[in-house]
Enzyme design. Structure first.
Site, PDB file in Angstrom:
ATOM      1  N   HIS A  31      69.809  49.791  79.613  1.00 28.12           N
ATOM      2  CA  HIS A  31      70.432  50.968  80.117  1.00 28.12           C
ATOM      3  C   HIS A  31      70.069  50.918  82.091  1.00 28.12           C
ATOM      4  CE1 HIS A  31      73.139  50.780  77.406  1.00 28.12           C
ATOM      5  NE2 HIS A  31      72.561  51.691  76.701  1.00 28.12           N
ATOM      6  N   LYS A  37      74.082  45.252  71.938  1.00 23.92           N
ATOM      7  CA  LYS A  37      73.145  46.037  71.933  1.00 23.92           C
ATOM      8  C   LYS A  37      72.744  46.433  70.738  1.00 23.92           C
ATOM      9  CE  LYS A  37      72.259  50.506  72.844  1.00 23.92           C
ATOM     10  NZ  LYS A  37      71.610  51.893  73.069  1.00 23.92           N
ATOM     11  N   ASP A  55      65.616  51.775  72.658  1.00 20.40           N
ATOM     12  CA  ASP A  55      67.461  52.542  72.890  1.00 20.40           C
ATOM     13  C   ASP A  55      68.342  52.288  74.389  1.00 20.40           C
ATOM     14  OD1 ASP A  55      69.348  52.447  71.058  1.00 20.40           O
ATOM     15  OD2 ASP A  55      69.096  54.292  71.671  1.00 20.40           O
ATOM     16  N   LYS A  99      67.141  62.587  74.033  1.00 20.39           N
ATOM     17  CA  LYS A  99      67.880  63.700  72.977  1.00 20.39           C
ATOM     18  C   LYS A  99      68.085  65.547  72.971  1.00 20.39           C
ATOM     19  CE  LYS A  99      69.646  59.228  70.305  1.00 20.39           C
ATOM     20  NZ  LYS A  99      70.738  58.931  71.291  1.00 20.39           N
ATOM     21  N   GLU A 121      70.776  63.771  77.066  1.00 22.27           N
ATOM     22  CA  GLU A 121      72.013  63.617  75.562  1.00 22.27           C
ATOM     23  C   GLU A 121      71.567  65.356  75.668  1.00 22.27           C
ATOM     24  OE1 GLU A 121      72.834  59.864  73.612  1.00 22.27           O
ATOM     25  OE2 GLU A 121      70.690  59.954  74.360  1.00 22.27           O
ATOM     26  N   ARG A 165      85.319  41.416  56.916  1.00 20.72           N
ATOM     27  CA  ARG A 165      84.734  41.554  55.003  1.00 20.72           C
ATOM     28  C   ARG A 165      86.380  41.879  54.352  1.00 20.72           C
ATOM     29  NH1 ARG A 165      79.158  42.504  53.651  1.00 20.72           N
ATOM     30  NH2 ARG A 165      79.651  44.436  55.056  1.00 20.72           N
TER      31      ARG A 165
HETATM   32  P1  NAP Z   1      79.185  48.951  62.071  1.00 20.42           P
HETATM   33  O1  NAP Z   1      80.263  50.043  61.953  1.00 20.42           O
HETATM   34  O2  NAP Z   1      78.226  48.786  60.591  1.00 20.42           O
HETATM   35  O3  NAP Z   1      80.173  47.945  61.999  1.00 20.42           O
HETATM   36  C1  NAP Z   1      79.695  46.281  61.323  1.00 20.42           C
HETATM   37  C2  NAP Z   1      81.002  45.781  61.112  1.00 20.42           C
HETATM   38  O4  NAP Z   1      80.887  44.132  61.368  1.00 20.42           O
HETATM   39  C3  NAP Z   1      82.067  45.542  60.022  1.00 20.42           C
HETATM   40  O5  NAP Z   1      83.597  45.457  61.016  1.00 20.42           O
HETATM   41  C4  NAP Z   1      81.748  45.018  58.935  1.00 20.42           C
HETATM   42  O6  NAP Z   1      83.083  44.687  58.352  1.00 20.42           O
HETATM   43  C5  NAP Z   1      81.748  44.024  59.902  1.00 20.42           C
HETATM   44  N1  NAP Z   1      80.381  42.321  58.609  1.00 20.42           N
HETATM   45  C6  NAP Z   1      79.256  43.048  58.293  1.00 20.42           C
HETATM   46  N2  NAP Z   1      78.917  42.389  57.851  1.00 20.42           N
HETATM   47  C7  NAP Z   1      80.046  41.184  57.875  1.00 20.42           C
HETATM   48  C8  NAP Z   1      79.568  39.715  57.459  1.00 20.42           C
HETATM   49  N3  NAP Z   1      78.876  39.651  56.649  1.00 20.42           N
HETATM   50  N4  NAP Z   1      80.897  39.154  57.532  1.00 20.42           N
HETATM   51  C9  NAP Z   1      81.842  39.675  59.032  1.00 20.42           C
HETATM   52  N5  NAP Z   1      81.952  41.051  59.249  1.00 20.42           N
HETATM   53  C10 NAP Z   1      80.954  41.765  58.969  1.00 20.42           C
HETATM   54  O7  NAP Z   1      78.497  48.735  63.182  1.00 20.42           O
HETATM   55  P2  NAP Z   1      79.154  48.971  65.186  1.00 20.42           P
HETATM   56  O8  NAP Z   1      78.935  50.890  64.552  1.00 20.42           O
HETATM   57  O9  NAP Z   1      80.350  48.958  65.293  1.00 20.42           O
HETATM   58  O10 NAP Z   1      77.903  48.191  65.474  1.00 20.42           O
HETATM   59  C11 NAP Z   1      78.527  46.928  65.616  1.00 20.42           C
HETATM   60  C12 NAP Z   1      77.611  46.321  66.728  1.00 20.42           C
HETATM   61  O11 NAP Z   1      77.929  46.532  67.984  1.00 20.42           O
HETATM   62  C13 NAP Z   1      76.053  46.778  66.141  1.00 20.42           C
HETATM   63  O12 NAP Z   1      75.327  45.462  66.915  1.00 20.42           O
HETATM   64  C14 NAP Z   1      75.641  47.636  67.271  1.00 20.42           C
HETATM   65  O13 NAP Z   1      73.877  47.628  67.497  1.00 20.42           O
HETATM   66  C15 NAP Z   1      76.757  47.365  68.428  1.00 20.42           C
HETATM   67  N6  NAP Z   1      76.855  48.875  69.260  1.00 20.42           N
HETATM   68  C16 NAP Z   1      77.848  49.765  68.761  1.00 20.42           C
HETATM   69  C17 NAP Z   1      77.859  51.210  69.325  1.00 20.42           C
HETATM   70  C18 NAP Z   1      78.028  51.726  68.542  1.00 20.42           C
HETATM   71  O14 NAP Z   1      78.830  53.306  69.675  1.00 20.42           O
HETATM   72  N7  NAP Z   1      78.494  51.130  67.368  1.00 20.42           N
HETATM   73  C19 NAP Z   1      77.180  50.946  70.494  1.00 20.42           C
HETATM   74  C20 NAP Z   1      76.355  49.616  71.366  1.00 20.42           C
HETATM   75  C21 NAP Z   1      75.978  49.108  70.752  1.00 20.42           C
HETATM   76  P3  NAP Z   1      83.806  44.887  56.682  1.00 20.42           P
HETATM   77  O15 NAP Z   1      82.719  45.380  56.021  1.00 20.42           O
HETATM   78  O16 NAP Z   1      84.611  44.512  56.636  1.00 20.42           O
HETATM   79  O17 NAP Z   1      82.692  43.114  57.176  1.00 20.42           O
END
Ligand code: NAP
Length: 487
Positions: A240, A148, A235, A331, A216, A51
């Site tokens: 894993h 995940k 988690d 953890k 961890e 967005r």
């Molecule tokens: P995040 O930092 O909250 O990012 C979410 C992303 O989704 C942002 O780019 C946000 O951008 C976008 N978004 C939110 N609402 C939206 C909408 N209505 N339309 C379009 N885009 C939208 O989350 P994240 O940590 O990157 O995680 C993303 C996914 O990966 C999740 O399912 C999480 O569980 C999984 N995951 C993450 C990690 C990690 O290390 N971070 C590890 C394993 C799995 P805008 O706000 O610009 O829209």
């Protein structure tokens, strides 16, 4: 040893959530590394979508900052970076809105590999899938990557599978468990099925027990809100640790092909015995000096969510009946250490009088911090003084074995993204696998909820609650020590 890089065919990769934490930390730096390794064809393109309002240049600057933050200086190269960033573009899109979709439809090339990475919360999977079809961006050749957590129980996992199945065939869906992308994890299969040495011994006749540890040192950090609804079982174990267990325990597949491997993993999950309450220990880390404990971290003084879990599980089949698998993860433990340790049985009869029966071969597969393998073998202690036996490691560190090319070894995310482009699903979880894993997990969680179990406290920097030690002591066994890094 020179690592070979096989270029992939050209592609368009759309990253929904291209501004998020995962994209910044893992996906985009990983793609950059594959670009530097010359695995990406000249006209491959990466399209960020979220967005936030960015134009292409604004997004490139945003990604350049992420590369600054998450890549080692040794990999930075101004020319390569400029060329990489030139492949990037950005379209502002709300998964639930209408803006941007026509532009995306005009951008994505249908005549090359086109993949959609859903790096957003699972609540948006359905919206994205529907719009990709409504605007005719996705077709039968598209690939979709999901992250995940894949559900929080069987019911929600089924619902997510149904949402994806409404728009995509199972052969198009890539469910990521990044543990499967780790070099060592794949080596586990190479060791088992590429050598004549191990497979004949790989059963309850020769293996005493198996330990899987993922320790961890970090706490829940800023993820307290999310983590407290999840806990170590959901988690870490359901995905894993379960995947690692499957790779150790599965029967040899007829081929190294996606469905053959996943069929065998599924059979293992279905053969897991239910866990009785005495086979399970849950814990919560306490405060450490002025550092908050788990309950302060998640801001719930009554929280019963576990930050540590240890369990003894058994697989009810001919190969494994009688060989326990002990799993633990937590953890704020003593050190960051992930490993699988396969304890072979002692020799049936010792011809040596000294140290009789004390020795045991152990195959250790280290996932982190330094990926590698060790096999302890029993030899004679050097020098005079009779036949005294000692266990010594035959050690192979991948970094050492691969020498200066160790840095070229892709990390888990890079490898998995390239597998998506290649269309190889072997290292991704199939829908039925995920559901079977939840079907085993759900009753365990329901059991402790019904009993009202409270997790046992443990000290930060320890190996978890004492009861976790007892889990093995009762069976006359001991956990391997969670050692500080580098020792
Ligand atoms: P995040 O930092 O909250 O990012 C979410 C992303 O989704 C942002 O780019 C946000 O951008 C976008 N978004 C939110 N609402 C939206 C909408 N209505 N339309 C379009 N885009 C939208 O989350 P994240 O940590 O990157 O995680 C993303 C996914 O990966 C999740 O399912 C999480 O569980 C999984 N995951 C993450 C990690 C990690 O290390 N971070 C590890 C394993 C799995 P805008 O706000 O610009 O829209």
């Amino acid at each position: 040893m020179v690592s070979r890089v096989i270029p992939v065919d050209t592609f368009d990769l759309v990253i929904f959530g291209g501004t998020g934490d995962l994209a910044r930390r893992k996906i985009l730096p990983g793609l950059y590394r594959r670009f530097v390794a010359e695995q990406m064809p000249a006209d491959a393109r990466i399209i960020g979508a979220a967005r936030s309002e960015f134009d292409d240049d604004g997004y490139r600057a945003f990604v350049a900052e992420a590369l600054d933050e998450f890549l080692p200086a040794s990999l930075r190269d101004a020319k390569a970076e400029a060329e990489f960033l030139a492949r990037l573009s950005y379209i502002p899109i709300d998964a639930r809105g209408t803006g941007g979709w026509k532009e995306l439809a005009a951008t994505v090339r249908k005549d090359v590999i086109h993949a959609f990475y859903f790096s957003v919360g699972p609540g948006l999977f359905g919206d994205l899938a529907e719009r990709l079809h409504e605007y005719k961006i996705a077709d039968a050749q598209s690939r979709v990557v999901v992250e995940k957590p894949f559900g929080r129980d069987l019911e929600s996992a089924r619902a997510l599978n149904a949402v994806l199945a409404a728009s995509f065939d199972e052969t198009q869906i890539y469910r990521i468990d990044h543990y499967l992308g780790k070099e060592t994890v794949q080596n586990l299969m190479a060791v088992r099925f590429g050598n004549v040495l191990f497979e004949p011994l790989w059963n309850s006749q020769y293996i005493d027990h198996i330990q899987i540890t993922v320790a961890e040192t970090v706490g829940v950090g800023g993820r307290g809100g999310y983590y407290d609804k999840s806990g170590a079982m959901r988690d870490m174990v359901q995905n894993h640790l379960m995947q690692l267990l499957c790779l150790i325990a599965m029967e040899p597949p007829s081929h190294f092909d996606p469905d053959a491997v996943r069929d065998e993993k599924l059979k293992v999950i279905r053969a897991l015995e239910p866990i009785e309450p005495h086979q399970l220990v849950r814990g919560q880390y306490g405060p450490d000096g002025d550092k908050p404990g788990y309950r302060e971290d998640v801001e719930d003084p009554q929280s019963r969510t576990e930050s540590f879990i240890a369990m003894k599980t058994q697989i009810a089949n001919w190969r494994w009946a009688g060989t326990p698998f002990y799993l633990r993860t937590g953890k704020k433990l003593k050190s960051r250490m992930s490993e699988i340790a396969i304890f072979f049985k002692r020799t049936r009869h010792s011809i040596f009088t000294e140290n009789e029966g004390e020795h045991q071969n152990v195959l250790i597969i280290r996932l982190q911090p330094d990926e590698g393998m060790t096999l302890t073998v029993t030899i004679k202690e050097p020098g005079p003084g009779g036949m005294r036996l000692v266990d010594v490691p035959l050690d192979m560190s991948f970094a050492e074995a691969l020498g200066p090319h160790a840095e070229d070894v892709p990390d888990a995310y890079e490898r998995l993204i390239m597998d998506v482009i290649r269309g190889n699903q072997t290292l991704f979880m199939r829908g039925d696998e995920v559901e079977a894993a939840w079907a085993w997990t759900d009753p365990i969680i329901e059991g402790w909820q019904k009993r009202g179990d409270v997790p046992k406290p443990y000290d930060t920097g320890s190996s978890g609650p004492d009861d976790a030690l007892m889990l093995l002591h009762r069976d006359g066994r001991r956990w391997r020590e969670i050692r500080p890094e580098g020792s």
